[in-house]
Design an enzyme around this catalytic site. Structure first.
Site, PDB file in Angstrom:
ATOM      1  N   LYS A 228       0.815  -1.210   0.000  1.00 45.14           N
ATOM      2  CA  LYS A 228       0.000   0.000   0.000  1.00 45.14           C
ATOM      3  C   LYS A 228       0.856   1.270   0.000  1.00 45.14           C
ATOM      4  CE  LYS A 228      -4.344  -2.033   1.327  1.00 45.14           C
ATOM      5  NZ  LYS A 228      -5.416  -2.272   2.283  1.00 45.14           N
ATOM      6  N   ARG A 263      -3.124 -10.272   4.804  1.00 44.51           N
ATOM      7  CA  ARG A 263      -3.523 -10.358   3.390  1.00 44.51           C
ATOM      8  C   ARG A 263      -2.366  -9.845   2.541  1.00 44.51           C
ATOM      9  NH1 ARG A 263      -5.721  -6.858  -0.223  1.00 44.51           N
ATOM     10  NH2 ARG A 263      -7.225  -7.657  -1.713  1.00 44.51           N
TER      11      ARG A 263
END
Ligand code: 7PM
Length: 283
Positions: A228, A263
């Site tokens: 991210k 994840r």
């Protein structure tokens, strides 16, 4: 940062069980058309399935299948198209004894996916779509309730927090209570602070530093920060495919603070970090 134990809880996933007292890697499988080279639907299906098997070999115990791009500004896919993307992949993987989670906010998509063997509903919109709560109750499967504000298209303007961690916990608590009131079973709930969703870089980092505070909610916790932007910024602006070590580091820090599931895109690296972490814990 404070150390937190993982919960002594077994997550029932249909016939399969997931021991949440150990950390697990959830491998990310995007089944959007831009994810695999375009040689028609069959070819793309084969590539997606092969990619999933590779992640399983590398240590993933859950595969998270997503047919809708949550990218800010991405055009919305129809429910029918999302089903066309997700269902064949679930069908191909279901018989292989791996836990399958579906990254969708659409009740009809999880319904169709469960029909062919999916186990977990991963909903970044935390059961806010029409009929989502009712569907979660009916299907009686584990659901990931993630924190977000607004929609992926509008969330970037919604990053005003008095105290990001406190506010995330309060807002997650509201979603959890709504789910419980609707009839979702406590043992089916997993929470997720939603890194990168309606949070700026500083807020994401603060949330990571205070991740342990989520423990007080009393639910298993999922952490999703793979590649991210805030990881990229901490690395002084490296590209997404150069964020493996940064992502593994962030995930491991969340495991230390109580996350049971991470994840991840880079399954092998994440799995190896967990092996070292487990060895340390067992010493
Ligand atoms: C564009 C924006 C592309 C955001 C992809 C994303 C999470 C998730 C996603 C998460 C859970 C990404 C995200 N992130 N589900 N789905 N938790 N539970 O970077 O953090 O993968 S999509």
């Amino acid at each position: 940062m404070q150390l937190m134990p993982l919960p002594q809880q077994i997550l029932q996933c249909g016939q399969l069980q997931l021991d949440l007292s150990q950390p697990h890697v959830m491998g990310i499988l995007n089944v959007t058309p831009d994810s695999f080279s375009d040689g028609g639907r069959h070819n793309q299906l084969d590539q997606a399935v092969a990619y999933a098997f590779n992640m399983i070999e590398q240590g993933a115990t859950i595969i998270d299948i997503g047919g809708e791009s949550t990218r800010p500004g991405a055009s919305e896919v129809s429910v029918e198209e999302e089903i066309r993307r997700v269902v064949p992949v679930v069908e191909a993987l279901a018989k292989h004894g791996v836990i399958l989670s579906i990254d969708t906010s659409q009740p009809d998509v999880i319904r169709a996916a469960k029909e062919v063997g999916a186990h977990i509903w991963n909903d970044v919109r935390a059961l806010t779509r029409p009929n989502a709560l009712k569907t979660a109750v009916e299907l009686d499967i584990p659901v990931v309730i993630m924190h977000m504000r607004g929609e992926p298209t509008t969330m970037n303007q919604l990053d005003q927090y008095a105290d990001v961690t406190l506010n995330v916990i309060q807002e997650l608590q509201q979603r959890v209570e709504e789910a419980l009131t609707a009839g979702v079973k406590k043992q089916n709930i997993i929470i997720d602070p939603g890194f990168g969703f309606a949070k700026n870089a500083q807020q994401n980092l603060k949330l990571l530093n205070e991740f342990w505070k989520l423990h007080e909610m009393g639910y298993p916790i999922l952490s999703g920060l793979s590649r991210k932007r805030f990881i990229g910024e901490a690395l002084m602006g490296v590209a997404a495919d150069q964020r493996t070590v940064g992502s593994v580091t962030g995930h491991l820090l969340s495991i230390q603070q109580g996350a049971s599931i991470v994840r991840a895109h880079d399954v092998k690296a994440m799995h190896e970090a967990i092996l070292v972490w487990k060895a340390m814990r067992q010493a």
